[in-house]
Design an enzyme around this catalytic site. Structure first.
Site, mmCIF file in Angstrom:
data_model
loop_
_atom_site.group_PDB
_atom_site.id
_atom_site.type_symbol
_atom_site.label_atom_id
_atom_site.label_comp_id
_atom_site.label_asym_id
_atom_site.label_seq_id
_atom_site.Cartn_x
_atom_site.Cartn_y
_atom_site.Cartn_z
ATOM 1 N N LYS A 190 0.857 -1.188 0.000
ATOM 2 C CA LYS A 190 0.000 0.000 0.000
ATOM 3 C C LYS A 190 0.887 1.229 0.000
ATOM 4 O O LYS A 190 2.012 1.186 0.512
ATOM 5 C CB LYS A 190 -0.894 0.019 1.241
HETATM 6 P P1 NAD Z 1 -13.467 7.716 -2.631
HETATM 7 O O1 NAD Z 1 -12.483 8.749 -2.237
HETATM 8 O O2 NAD Z 1 -13.850 7.576 -4.064
HETATM 9 O O3 NAD Z 1 -14.834 7.898 -1.793
HETATM 10 C C1 NAD Z 1 -14.887 7.936 -0.400
HETATM 11 C C2 NAD Z 1 -16.300 8.330 -0.014
HETATM 12 O O4 NAD Z 1 -16.471 8.217 1.401
HETATM 13 C C3 NAD Z 1 -16.650 9.766 -0.369
HETATM 14 O O5 NAD Z 1 -17.994 9.818 -0.820
HETATM 15 C C4 NAD Z 1 -16.517 10.502 0.966
HETATM 16 O O6 NAD Z 1 -17.294 11.662 1.020
HETATM 17 C C5 NAD Z 1 -17.046 9.434 1.894
HETATM 18 N N1 NAD Z 1 -16.649 9.594 3.287
HETATM 19 C C6 NAD Z 1 -15.415 9.839 3.796
HETATM 20 N N2 NAD Z 1 -15.486 9.919 5.131
HETATM 21 C C7 NAD Z 1 -16.793 9.715 5.470
HETATM 22 C C8 NAD Z 1 -17.518 9.666 6.696
HETATM 23 N N3 NAD Z 1 -16.888 9.820 7.862
HETATM 24 N N4 NAD Z 1 -18.848 9.407 6.656
HETATM 25 C C9 NAD Z 1 -19.488 9.232 5.493
HETATM 26 N N5 NAD Z 1 -18.861 9.258 4.294
HETATM 27 C C10 NAD Z 1 -17.534 9.501 4.292
HETATM 28 O O7 NAD Z 1 -12.873 6.344 -2.047
HETATM 29 P P2 NAD Z 1 -13.208 4.873 -2.525
HETATM 30 O O8 NAD Z 1 -12.232 4.487 -3.563
HETATM 31 O O9 NAD Z 1 -14.678 4.744 -2.769
HETATM 32 O O10 NAD Z 1 -12.804 4.067 -1.200
HETATM 33 C C11 NAD Z 1 -13.694 3.924 -0.108
HETATM 34 C C12 NAD Z 1 -13.184 2.807 0.778
HETATM 35 O O11 NAD Z 1 -13.108 1.594 0.011
HETATM 36 C C13 NAD Z 1 -11.778 3.013 1.348
HETATM 37 O O12 NAD Z 1 -11.731 2.404 2.619
HETATM 38 C C14 NAD Z 1 -10.893 2.258 0.366
HETATM 39 O O13 NAD Z 1 -9.685 1.847 0.943
HETATM 40 C C15 NAD Z 1 -11.780 1.078 0.065
HETATM 41 N N6 NAD Z 1 -11.473 0.373 -1.197
HETATM 42 C C16 NAD Z 1 -11.485 1.037 -2.388
HETATM 43 C C17 NAD Z 1 -11.233 0.323 -3.561
HETATM 44 C C18 NAD Z 1 -11.316 0.966 -4.919
HETATM 45 O O14 NAD Z 1 -11.194 0.242 -5.929
HETATM 46 N N7 NAD Z 1 -11.534 2.251 -5.026
HETATM 47 C C19 NAD Z 1 -10.935 -1.040 -3.501
HETATM 48 C C20 NAD Z 1 -10.935 -1.679 -2.264
HETATM 49 C C21 NAD Z 1 -11.228 -0.953 -1.113
#
Ligand code: NAD
Length: 422
Positions: A110
């Site tokens: 990561k």
């Molecule tokens: P992103 O930045 O696209 O979106 C994050 C979202 O969460 C946003 O809408 C933000 O406003 C919201 N958010 C942040 N803090 C918040 C809170 N306290 N309460 C409510 N909403 C909140 O990120 P993403 O890529 O969607 O990733 C989200 C999660 O999924 C992370 O934990 C990331 O590690 C995990 N993840 C992402 C992927 C991927 O392919 N993008 C893959 C595996 C895991």
């Protein structure tokens, strides 16, 4: 909007707590435990970047390779103010387990940069991303370590990385990073893959629980890549999404949130949900979203949202963890006691890295698949992973979370023993 306090929760401690439960159930030896408790490689860099005002700002960047036991390490890059060593270490270990559970020939890594991307211009983000890539050029490699997007990074950052890496090594190596835009070697289906995996895992779990998908309701926390795609794909299966949130606002609508209308609003409102209005839709707090009266809860935002403080009030029968680490280790026991089924992050959000693997395979073969082919392979892979984890949890009389770690530990333990020591 109120959010759960997350200050003093070490993410890496959360990983180790879960790891220990599974390692003890599986009775893995101390040697394997010791190897997996310590990341293989840790790199910290200082990145001086010329900001738009002409002044230099120095950012901290991290890349942690947790393991390359099963193949080159794989894992996203996160841009956020709270990125630190502890978080990157935890996320790198989760990637090792996630790739093993998804049956991919990858280890785990990561990366992250401590920055506030929401306040930075496109030019500043490009210079920061290129500086990070240059500093990590000897870590990255198509057969060494392959980054991807994570929170606050997207196809654009991956495009800068592939370009900067090509400048450093003198030739284009498209497979050095995944999650690229399709125009420069990305895979069809990658953008929505994590959300799609959450949908497949949700449906598989509903079948196991004997719940009819057309009669259940869901709440989704987060409206980014994972939350938005998961909500839409879950809704397309007949599940009613009654609550949704982002970091600016949370909404509840008993008749079901109009996701098309919400997306249009979000896109026109600087990608935030604050200020949205619709008939019968009320503003709720983030805490109320977590504990609202639904069958399925999908935390798809950030870490440490389900804690010992609110786990006892959760009404959902099923939690599908789209985010990494949304549940703290001390909440696990409370959820288990309440007989709430948790499809853990290391399984539920593995769809993204699965299609990242497909992208890497396509880059290396120079042959590109149709969306249908990507989705068919993805759904089969997620279903297999779900079933293996379910079987392990039944075999050990344990939660799905422990079942998932057991599936991963079996593979990692075998690799450690086969490769030997010196
Ligand atoms: P992103 O930045 O696209 O979106 C994050 C979202 O969460 C946003 O809408 C933000 O406003 C919201 N958010 C942040 N803090 C918040 C809170 N306290 N309460 C409510 N909403 C909140 O990120 P993403 O890529 O969607 O990733 C989200 C999660 O999924 C992370 O934990 C990331 O590690 C995990 N993840 C992402 C992927 C991927 O392919 N993008 C893959 C595996 C895991």
């Amino acid at each position: 909007m109120s959010t759960t306090t997350t200050e003093h929760i070490s993410m890496f401690e959360q990983v180790l707590a879960r790891f220990d439960v599974a390692a003890n159930l599986l009775k893995v030896d101390d040697q394997t435990k010791e190897v997996l408790r310590n990341p293989q490689k840790t790199v910290i860099v200082s990145l001086p970047v010329v900001m738009d005002n002409g002044k230099v700002q120095v950012f901290q960047g991290y890349r942690i390779v947790h393991s390359t036991l099963l193949g080159p390490s794989k894992g996203g890059i996160r841009y956020a103010m709270d990125v630190d060593m502890d978080e990157v270490k935890a996320l790198s270990a989760w990637m090792s387990f996630k790739c093993a559970i998804a049956n991919l020939p990858y280890g785990g890594a990561k990366g992250g940069v401590t920055c506030d991307p929401r306040t930075m211009s496109v030019g500043e983000l490009e210079r920061l991303t290129r500086a990070y890539t240059r500093s990590m050029a000897d870590v990255f490699g198509v057969d060494k370590d392959i980054p991807a997007p994570d929170m606050n990074t997207s196809g654009q950052e991956m495009a800068w990385i592939v370009d900067e890496f090509a400048r450093v090594i003198g030739h284009l190596e498209p497979g050095v990073v995944t999650g690229k835009p399709i125009a420069i070697g990305g895979s069809k289906g990658r953008e929505e893959a994590t959300g799609r995996g959450v949908m497949v895992a949700t449906l598989a779990a509903l079948v196991k629980l004997g719940l009819d998908k057309n009669k259940v309701t869901a709440a989704v926390q987060g409206f980014g890549n994972v939350g938005q795609n998961a909500a839409k794909l879950i809704a397309a299966q007949g599940i009613k999404i009654v609550a949704i949130s982002d970091h600016t606002a949370a909404y509840y609508c008993k008749e079901g949130i109009d996701l098309d209308k919400l997306t249009t609003y979000w896109a026109s409102n600087k990608r935030t949900l604050i200020g949205y209005t619709a008939p019968n839709t009320v503003l709720i707090s983030n805490e109320e979203l977590i504990t609202c009266d639904v069958d399925v809860l999908v935390p798809a935002a950030t870490a440490n949202q389900i804690t010992a403080d609110n786990a006892g009030s959760i009404k959902a029968k099923l939690i599908v963890e789209g985010a990494n680490g949304p549940t703290t280790a001390d909440a696990d026991a409370i959820l288990n006691d309440k007989k709430i089924t948790v499809v853990p992050d290391v399984l539920a959000n593995g769809g993204g890295v699965t299609v990242s693997y497909f992208e890497w395979v396509q880059n290396r073969a120079g042959h590109y698949w149709s969306l249908d082919e990507v989705n068919t392979r993805h759904d089969a892979s997620m279903t297999d992973a779900f079933n293996h984890v379910w079987q392990a949890s039944v075999e050990f009389g344990a939660s799905m979370r422990s079942g998932a770690y057991i599936v991963a530990l079996r593979k990692l333990d075998a690799a450690i023993k086969l490769k030997g020591k010196y």
